[in-house]
Design an enzyme around this catalytic site. Structure first.
Site, PDB file in Angstrom:
ATOM      1  N   THR A   1      52.467  63.686  56.672  1.00 36.00           N
ATOM      2  CA  THR A   1      52.369  62.197  56.302  1.00 36.00           C
ATOM      3  C   THR A   1      51.393  61.418  57.051  1.00 36.00           C
ATOM      4  O   THR A   1      51.302  61.909  58.010  1.00 36.00           O
ATOM      5  CB  THR A   1      53.738  61.402  56.053  1.00 36.00           C
ATOM      6  OG1 THR A   1      54.134  61.416  57.777  1.00 36.00           O
ATOM      7  CG2 THR A   1      54.844  62.180  55.547  1.00 36.00           C
ATOM      8  N   ASP A   2      51.129  60.459  56.481  1.00 33.82           N
ATOM      9  CA  ASP A   2      49.987  59.533  57.151  1.00 33.82           C
ATOM     10  C   ASP A   2      50.940  58.249  57.708  1.00 33.82           C
ATOM     11  O   ASP A   2      52.160  58.269  57.817  1.00 33.82           O
ATOM     12  CB  ASP A   2      48.954  58.811  56.271  1.00 33.82           C
ATOM     13  CG  ASP A   2      49.675  57.898  55.019  1.00 33.82           C
ATOM     14  OD1 ASP A   2      50.889  57.607  55.033  1.00 33.82           O
ATOM     15  OD2 ASP A   2      48.823  57.848  53.874  1.00 33.82           O
ATOM     16  N   SER A   3      50.072  57.336  58.215  1.00 35.84           N
ATOM     17  CA  SER A   3      50.824  56.144  58.980  1.00 35.84           C
ATOM     18  C   SER A   3      51.738  55.329  58.051  1.00 35.84           C
ATOM     19  O   SER A   3      52.655  54.588  58.751  1.00 35.84           O
ATOM     20  CB  SER A   3      49.688  55.460  59.739  1.00 35.84           C
ATOM     21  OG  SER A   3      48.917  54.550  58.797  1.00 35.84           O
TER      22      SER A   3
ATOM     23  N   VAL B   1      53.627  58.583  53.793  1.00 38.01           N
ATOM     24  CA  VAL B   1      53.524  59.105  52.527  1.00 38.01           C
ATOM     25  C   VAL B   1      52.740  60.225  52.813  1.00 38.01           C
ATOM     26  O   VAL B   1      51.859  60.419  53.776  1.00 38.01           O
ATOM     27  CB  VAL B   1      53.099  58.101  51.279  1.00 38.01           C
ATOM     28  CG1 VAL B   1      53.946  57.005  50.981  1.00 38.01           C
ATOM     29  CG2 VAL B   1      51.661  57.602  51.929  1.00 38.01           C
TER      30      VAL B   1
END
Length: 133
Positions: free
Chosen positions: A10-12, A15
């Site tokens: 996931t990203d920040s 997601v």
């Protein structure tokens, strides 16, 4: 093939980072060959990506279980086109849910000579396996 979304995916925002959908698709393709006790390459050649078309629908998030579905769109002498879709089939809460599409791609692969990278015929064994998808 199924996989779960982990923190590393996931990203920040929590997601799945967009490039990871392509990794999931690659893992599904490789796993298909591995389950047949075959590597997706041989002494003469290897599959290389020629082009990718990608559509992002709804982002997947931490803990969800994804299912990668693969279909053959076209199989020729020196290339194959695969259509792959990723569906979310289970939330992190494990509650029942209706699957939904998160990603789709159309990927064209050529089979090339290992030394010259010029196109060569896809070996019969690989064609037979691909036709079984």
């Amino acid at each position: 093939m199924r996989c779960r979304v982990y923190y590393e995916d996931t990203d920040s925002e929590g997601v799945v980072y967009h490039a990871n959908y392509l990794k999931y698709c690659e893992r599904a393709r490789s796993e298909f060959f591995f389950k047949q006790n075959v590597l997706p390459e041989n002494e003469e050649g290897v599959f290389v990506i020629r082009s990718i078309k990608a559509d992002f629908f709804t982002p997947a998030s931490l803990g969800q279980v994804l299912e990668i579905r693969t279909q053959i769109k076209e199989l020729r002498k020196v290339f194959v086109v695969l259509f792959q879709e990723i569906y979310c089939i289970q939330n992190a809460s494990l509650e029942p849910m209706k699957p939904f599409k998160v990603f789709a791609s159309e990927i064209k692969f050529g089979f090339v000579n290992r030394s010259t990278y010029s196109p060569i015929a896809i070996p019969k064994l690989f064609k037979e396996l691909l036709n079984a998808i």
